[in-house]
Design a protein around this motif. Structure first.
Motif, PDB file in Angstrom:
ATOM      1  N   MET A  31      15.917  13.443  10.444  1.00 58.96           N
ATOM      2  CA  MET A  31      16.210  12.848   9.149  1.00 58.96           C
ATOM      3  C   MET A  31      15.262  11.669   8.925  1.00 58.96           C
ATOM      4  SD  MET A  31      19.797  11.331   7.989  1.00 58.96           S
ATOM      5  CE  MET A  31      20.064  10.610   6.444  1.00 58.96           C
ATOM      6  N   MET A  32      14.628  11.652   7.788  1.00 60.38           N
ATOM      7  CA  MET A  32      13.674  10.601   7.462  1.00 60.38           C
ATOM      8  C   MET A  32      14.421   9.357   6.971  1.00 60.38           C
ATOM      9  SD  MET A  32      10.497  10.670   4.790  1.00 60.38           S
ATOM     10  CE  MET A  32       9.335  11.514   5.829  1.00 60.38           C
ATOM     11  N   LEU A  33      13.973   8.198   7.428  1.00 61.40           N
ATOM     12  CA  LEU A  33      14.539   6.935   6.975  1.00 61.40           C
ATOM     13  C   LEU A  33      13.912   6.516   5.657  1.00 61.40           C
ATOM     14  CD1 LEU A  33      14.442   4.972  10.350  1.00 61.40           C
ATOM     15  CD2 LEU A  33      16.414   6.089   9.301  1.00 61.40           C
ATOM     16  N   LEU A  34      14.629   5.697   4.900  1.00 56.88           N
ATOM     17  CA  LEU A  34      14.125   5.201   3.621  1.00 56.88           C
ATOM     18  C   LEU A  34      12.801   4.473   3.803  1.00 56.88           C
ATOM     19  CD1 LEU A  34      14.396   4.618   0.601  1.00 56.88           C
ATOM     20  CD2 LEU A  34      15.800   2.634   1.200  1.00 56.88           C
ATOM     21  N   ARG A  35      12.702   3.618   4.812  1.00 54.65           N
ATOM     22  CA  ARG A  35      11.471   2.849   5.006  1.00 54.65           C
ATOM     23  C   ARG A  35      10.289   3.767   5.333  1.00 54.65           C
ATOM     24  NH1 ARG A  35      14.116   1.110  10.088  1.00 54.65           N
ATOM     25  NH2 ARG A  35      12.925   2.073  11.762  1.00 54.65           N
ATOM     26  N   GLU A  36      10.555   4.875   6.027  1.00 60.02           N
ATOM     27  CA  GLU A  36       9.491   5.831   6.329  1.00 60.02           C
ATOM     28  C   GLU A  36       9.025   6.557   5.069  1.00 60.02           C
ATOM     29  OE1 GLU A  36      10.871   6.918  10.894  1.00 60.02           O
ATOM     30  OE2 GLU A  36      11.642   8.117   9.226  1.00 60.02           O
ATOM     31  N   ALA A  37       9.980   6.959   4.239  1.00 57.13           N
ATOM     32  CA  ALA A  37       9.632   7.650   2.985  1.00 57.13           C
ATOM     33  C   ALA A  37       8.869   6.713   2.052  1.00 57.13           C
ATOM     34  CB  ALA A  37      10.899   8.177   2.313  1.00 57.13           C
ATOM     35  N   LEU A  38       9.280   5.449   1.983  1.00 55.03           N
ATOM     36  CA  LEU A  38       8.557   4.469   1.163  1.00 55.03           C
ATOM     37  C   LEU A  38       7.131   4.299   1.667  1.00 55.03           C
ATOM     38  CD1 LEU A  38      11.241   1.721   0.549  1.00 55.03           C
ATOM     39  CD2 LEU A  38       9.897   2.874  -1.211  1.00 55.03           C
ATOM     40  N   GLY A  39       6.995   4.142   2.973  1.00 51.43           N
ATOM     41  CA  GLY A  39       5.666   3.979   3.562  1.00 51.43           C
ATOM     42  C   GLY A  39       4.767   5.169   3.308  1.00 51.43           C
ATOM     43  N   ASP A  40       5.324   6.371   3.460  1.00 49.13           N
ATOM     44  CA  ASP A  40       4.547   7.588   3.200  1.00 49.13           C
ATOM     45  C   ASP A  40       4.061   7.628   1.755  1.00 49.13           C
ATOM     46  OD1 ASP A  40       4.905   8.522   5.785  1.00 49.13           O
ATOM     47  OD2 ASP A  40       6.467   9.974   5.246  1.00 49.13           O
ATOM     48  N   SER A  41       4.953   7.303   0.834  1.00 40.69           N
ATOM     49  CA  SER A  41       4.588   7.338  -0.580  1.00 40.69           C
ATOM     50  C   SER A  41       3.505   6.315  -0.893  1.00 40.69           C
ATOM     51  CB  SER A  41       5.825   7.080  -1.440  1.00 40.69           C
ATOM     52  OG  SER A  41       5.486   7.113  -2.809  1.00 40.69           O
ATOM     53  N   LEU A  42       3.648   5.105  -0.375  1.00 41.85           N
ATOM     54  CA  LEU A  42       2.654   4.062  -0.616  1.00 41.85           C
ATOM     55  C   LEU A  42       1.298   4.441  -0.022  1.00 41.85           C
ATOM     56  CD1 LEU A  42       4.881   0.916   0.044  1.00 41.85           C
ATOM     57  CD2 LEU A  42       4.030   1.730  -2.178  1.00 41.85           C
ATOM     58  N   ARG A  43       1.319   4.976   1.189  1.00 47.20           N
ATOM     59  CA  ARG A  43       0.062   5.369   1.827  1.00 47.20           C
ATOM     60  C   ARG A  43      -0.624   6.497   1.059  1.00 47.20           C
ATOM     61  NH1 ARG A  43      -0.424   5.932   8.101  1.00 47.20           N
ATOM     62  NH2 ARG A  43      -0.728   3.732   7.779  1.00 47.20           N
ATOM     63  N   ARG A  44       0.148   7.521   0.657  1.00 47.64           N
ATOM     64  CA  ARG A  44      -0.432   8.627  -0.111  1.00 47.64           C
ATOM     65  C   ARG A  44      -1.065   8.113  -1.401  1.00 47.64           C
ATOM     66  NH1 ARG A  44       4.265  11.156   1.175  1.00 47.64           N
ATOM     67  NH2 ARG A  44       5.060  10.941  -0.944  1.00 47.64           N
ATOM     68  N   THR A  45      -0.393   7.184  -2.052  1.00 43.29           N
ATOM     69  CA  THR A  45      -0.926   6.619  -3.297  1.00 43.29           C
ATOM     70  C   THR A  45      -2.223   5.874  -3.031  1.00 43.29           C
ATOM     71  OG1 THR A  45       1.311   6.417  -4.196  1.00 43.29           O
ATOM     72  CG2 THR A  45      -0.409   5.079  -5.230  1.00 43.29           C
ATOM     73  N   ARG A  46      -2.236   5.045  -1.998  1.00 42.55           N
ATOM     74  CA  ARG A  46      -3.440   4.270  -1.673  1.00 42.55           C
ATOM     75  C   ARG A  46      -4.604   5.178  -1.311  1.00 42.55           C
ATOM     76  NH1 ARG A  46      -5.642   2.980   2.913  1.00 42.55           N
ATOM     77  NH2 ARG A  46      -3.820   3.427   4.215  1.00 42.55           N
ATOM     78  N   VAL A  47      -4.348   6.170  -0.483  1.00 38.05           N
ATOM     79  CA  VAL A  47      -5.400   7.096  -0.047  1.00 38.05           C
ATOM     80  C   VAL A  47      -5.918   7.917  -1.233  1.00 38.05           C
ATOM     81  CG1 VAL A  47      -5.846   9.130   1.408  1.00 38.05           C
ATOM     82  CG2 VAL A  47      -4.631   7.161   2.356  1.00 38.05           C
ATOM     83  N   ALA A  48      -5.014   8.324  -2.126  1.00 35.22           N
ATOM     84  CA  ALA A  48      -5.427   9.084  -3.308  1.00 35.22           C
ATOM     85  C   ALA A  48      -6.361   8.265  -4.196  1.00 35.22           C
ATOM     86  CB  ALA A  48      -4.204   9.532  -4.103  1.00 35.22           C
ATOM     87  N   GLN A  49      -6.226   6.947  -4.134  1.00 33.45           N
ATOM     88  CA  GLN A  49      -7.092   6.059  -4.903  1.00 33.45           C
ATOM     89  C   GLN A  49      -8.357   5.668  -4.137  1.00 33.45           C
ATOM     90  OE1 GLN A  49      -4.726   2.648  -6.038  1.00 33.45           O
ATOM     91  NE2 GLN A  49      -3.316   3.875  -7.256  1.00 33.45           N
ATOM     92  N   SER A  50      -8.503   6.205  -2.948  1.00 40.26           N
ATOM     93  CA  SER A  50      -9.642   5.879  -2.071  1.00 40.26           C
ATOM     94  C   SER A  50      -9.769   4.372  -1.848  1.00 40.26           C
ATOM     95  CB  SER A  50     -10.952   6.438  -2.645  1.00 40.26           C
ATOM     96  OG  SER A  50     -10.878   7.826  -2.756  1.00 40.26           O
ATOM     97  N   ARG A  51      -8.633   3.739  -1.610  1.00 43.95           N
ATOM     98  CA  ARG A  51      -8.623   2.291  -1.389  1.00 43.95           C
ATOM     99  C   ARG A  51      -8.282   2.010   0.064  1.00 43.95           C
ATOM    100  NH1 ARG A  51      -5.451  -0.581  -5.869  1.00 43.95           N
ATOM    101  NH2 ARG A  51      -6.364  -2.389  -4.858  1.00 43.95           N
ATOM    102  N   THR A  52      -8.763   0.897   0.557  1.00 45.67           N
ATOM    103  CA  THR A  52      -8.493   0.511   1.946  1.00 45.67           C
ATOM    104  C   THR A  52      -7.247  -0.360   2.015  1.00 45.67           C
ATOM    105  OG1 THR A  52      -9.794  -1.522   1.821  1.00 45.67           O
ATOM    106  CG2 THR A  52     -10.974   0.509   2.446  1.00 45.67           C
ATOM    107  N   LEU A  53      -6.695  -0.439   3.217  1.00 42.96           N
ATOM    108  CA  LEU A  53      -5.578  -1.351   3.448  1.00 42.96           C
ATOM    109  C   LEU A  53      -5.977  -2.776   3.078  1.00 42.96           C
ATOM    110  CD1 LEU A  53      -4.039  -0.209   6.857  1.00 42.96           C
ATOM    111  CD2 LEU A  53      -2.789  -0.539   4.737  1.00 42.96           C
ATOM    112  N   ARG A  54      -7.177  -3.146   3.439  1.00 41.15           N
ATOM    113  CA  ARG A  54      -7.643  -4.507   3.172  1.00 41.15           C
ATOM    114  C   ARG A  54      -7.652  -4.813   1.672  1.00 41.15           C
ATOM    115  NH1 ARG A  54      -9.467  -7.918   6.447  1.00 41.15           N
ATOM    116  NH2 ARG A  54     -10.151  -6.425   7.995  1.00 41.15           N
ATOM    117  N   GLU A  55      -8.163  -3.878   0.877  1.00 38.82           N
ATOM    118  CA  GLU A  55      -8.203  -4.090  -0.576  1.00 38.82           C
ATOM    119  C   GLU A  55      -6.800  -4.309  -1.140  1.00 38.82           C
ATOM    120  OE1 GLU A  55     -11.233  -1.466  -2.919  1.00 38.82           O
ATOM    121  OE2 GLU A  55     -10.542  -0.310  -1.182  1.00 38.82           O
ATOM    122  N   VAL A  56      -5.897  -3.419  -0.767  1.00 45.62           N
ATOM    123  CA  VAL A  56      -4.539  -3.488  -1.307  1.00 45.62           C
ATOM    124  C   VAL A  56      -3.813  -4.720  -0.784  1.00 45.62           C
ATOM    125  CG1 VAL A  56      -2.310  -2.309  -1.464  1.00 45.62           C
ATOM    126  CG2 VAL A  56      -4.436  -0.996  -1.653  1.00 45.62           C
TER     127      VAL A  56
END
Length: 111
Positions: A1-26
């Motif tokens: 079972m996926m935790l809420l914090r894991e699902a949030l993190g996955d969604s945020l990461r997918r969004t950032r990667v789809a924008q071709s942005r780095t962790l540092r930029e965001v």
């Protein structure tokens, strides 16, 4: 079972990667440490609503879109899908519980 914090993190990461942005930029735009943002994306840290809002603003995506994505990720599969993967002799009842039938006389005799 996926935790809420894991699902949030996955969604945020997918969004950032789809924008071709780095962790540092965001992290710079959101004014959050790079390490903390990384922990949030990996589902290891619980982000406050203020932090989630800052990250979403940095990604230029509405928080409601992220929460909608998370809702889909956390929604259980339909009962038909669960029933197809259930163990033989086990049926899934109304999507909320697994019903295991009582042992038959034959099963009891074999035991």
């Amino acid at each position: 079972m996926m935790l809420l914090r894991e699902a949030l993190g996955d969604s945020l990461r997918r969004t950032r990667v789809a924008q071709s942005r780095t962790l540092r930029e965001v992290s710079t735009t959101a004014r959050v440490s790079l390490g903390y943002l990384s922990e949030v994306e990996r589902g290891r840290k619980e982000a406050s609503s203020e932090l989630l809002n800052a990250i979403c603003e940095a990604l230029d995506v509405p928080l409601s879109d992220v929460l909608s994505d998370v809702s889909v990720a956390l929604t259980p599969a339909p009962a038909e899908d669960r029933a197809a993967t259930a163990a033989p002799g086990v049926r899934v009842d109304d999507g909320t519980r697994v019903v295991i039938p009582a042992p038959t006389a034959r099963a009891l005799a074999a035991a």
